[in-house]
Design an enzyme around this catalytic site. Structure first.
Site, mmCIF file in Angstrom:
data_model
loop_
_atom_site.group_PDB
_atom_site.id
_atom_site.type_symbol
_atom_site.label_atom_id
_atom_site.label_comp_id
_atom_site.label_asym_id
_atom_site.label_seq_id
_atom_site.Cartn_x
_atom_site.Cartn_y
_atom_site.Cartn_z
ATOM 1 N N HIS A 178 0.835 -1.206 0.000
ATOM 2 C CA HIS A 178 0.000 0.000 0.000
ATOM 3 C C HIS A 178 0.872 1.260 0.000
ATOM 4 O O HIS A 178 1.998 1.231 0.508
ATOM 5 C CB HIS A 178 -0.862 0.052 1.270
ATOM 6 C CG HIS A 178 -2.005 -0.909 1.286
ATOM 7 N ND1 HIS A 178 -2.217 -1.796 2.308
ATOM 8 C CD2 HIS A 178 -3.025 -1.106 0.406
ATOM 9 C CE1 HIS A 178 -3.315 -2.498 2.065
ATOM 10 N NE2 HIS A 178 -3.824 -2.102 0.913
ATOM 11 N N CYS A 193 -2.693 0.271 9.729
ATOM 12 C CA CYS A 193 -3.668 -0.717 9.225
ATOM 13 C C CYS A 193 -4.654 -1.198 10.272
ATOM 14 O O CYS A 193 -5.755 -1.621 9.936
ATOM 15 C CB CYS A 193 -2.955 -1.957 8.705
ATOM 16 S SG CYS A 193 -1.411 -1.661 7.908
HETATM 17 C C1 CIR Z 1 -3.305 -7.658 3.145
HETATM 18 O O1 CIR Z 1 -2.475 -8.117 2.356
HETATM 19 O O2 CIR Z 1 -4.331 -7.100 2.761
HETATM 20 C C2 CIR Z 1 -3.052 -7.803 4.635
HETATM 21 N N1 CIR Z 1 -2.334 -9.000 4.868
HETATM 22 C C3 CIR Z 1 -2.304 -6.614 5.168
HETATM 23 C C4 CIR Z 1 -3.071 -5.338 5.082
HETATM 24 C C5 CIR Z 1 -2.302 -4.177 5.619
HETATM 25 N N2 CIR Z 1 -3.091 -2.984 5.569
HETATM 26 C C6 CIR Z 1 -2.625 -1.782 5.371
HETATM 27 O O3 CIR Z 1 -1.440 -1.607 5.057
HETATM 28 N N3 CIR Z 1 -3.469 -0.766 5.426
#
Ligand code: CIR
Length: 263
Positions: free
Chosen positions: A168, A255
């Site tokens: 992201h 996150c």
């Molecule tokens: C994913 O790949 O969607 C999750 N394992 C990690 C999400 C992390 N979220 C973020 O950076 N906002």
């Protein structure tokens, strides 16, 4: 002086599901330890509370292994909340799951209907604009729909590029002051933060670029001493939280919460 980009009263978090060990990851660096994850998550919530947050803690969702990463399912702004449309197929249903709590809090709730995709982790709201990184999870149609939904409030939505191989946009940067950004050198080099005061993370500490400014403190992952010292010298009040388990799932500080102020 109050800043809408980091003065908040509340946060939403979700308890980690046992299924998180099956969460998405770009590179397999080993299974996260669920019990350690839970302990780190408790510390994370304590850190938010220390910063002044009242925390809504949602129940775990076993059917969505990545649902602890609530930031990707919604965008909370002072005027409205917007339910996202996650680009990862296994996460799409998380949008519907976050809706009830958001609807309890906000009188204006909008929704990305598609066909585009957009995840909260790609959105950096600063005092003057909303930067959205195109990524494997966020496409132009998703960004265009966000911009359309925000038209009534005159937000400036600016599309930027998420570096290659980075999940992201905010994996590599954070807002740390009203005009200050913490960033990896790699992302800062792209020029997307022109006009901001940019603090770069130290060599080898790229994984701490994702931090949270919440009122007077900065919550950052533990284990990045050179960057922590740099920020301390700049006058930041730092709270560190263990993030090794979440990092195995490409997750970081921002996150695991949605941060906002209710009027
Ligand atoms: C994913 O790949 O969607 C999750 N394992 C990690 C999400 C992390 N979220 C973020 O950076 N906002």
């Amino acid at each position: 002086m109050e800043y809408k980009s980091y003065n908040f009263t509340h946060a939403i978090c979700r308890k980690p599901a046992r299924s998180l060990i099956n969460g998405l990851r770009a590179i397999d660096t080993g299974q996260p330890d669920y019990d350690v994850f839970v302990k780190d998550h408790e510390d994370y919530i304590s850190a938010l509370k220390k910063c002044g947050a009242k925390v809504h803690l949602l129940d775990a969702l076993e059917q969505y292994p990545d649902s602890v990463f609530v930031e990707d399912a919604a965008l909370c702004l002072p005027e409205c909340a917007i339910i996202m449309r996650p680009g990862a197929p296994t996460r799409l249903g998380e949008a519907q799951e976050i809706l009830p709590v958001i609807s309890d809090i906000y009188s204006t709730v909008l929704r990305i209907e598609g066909p585009g995709f957009i995840e909260g982790g790609d959105i950096l709201a600063t005092e003057k604009e909303i930067l959205v990184g195109k990524s494997a999870r966020t496409d132009e149609a998703g960004i265009a729909e966000l911009a359309r939904l925000l038209e009534p409030w005159d937000y400036l939505v600016r599309t930027v590029e998420t570096p290659a191989d980075i999940l992201h946009f905010k994996t590599d940067c954070s807002l740390i002051g009203y005009n200050a950004i913490l960033s990896t050198k790699n992302l800062a080099r792209s020029g997307c933060f022109e006009g901001y005061d940019v603090v770069t993370v130290e060599e080898g500490e790229e994984a701490c670029a994702n931090a949270i400014r919440f009122n007077n403190s900065l919550i950052m992952p533990r284990g990045f001493p050179a960057t922590e010292e740099k920020l301390q010298k700049l006058g930041y009040d730092i709270i560190t939280v263990g993030n090794e388990q979440a990092a195995k799932l490409d997750g970081g500080m921002s996150c695991m919460s949605l941060r906002f102020t209710t009027s």
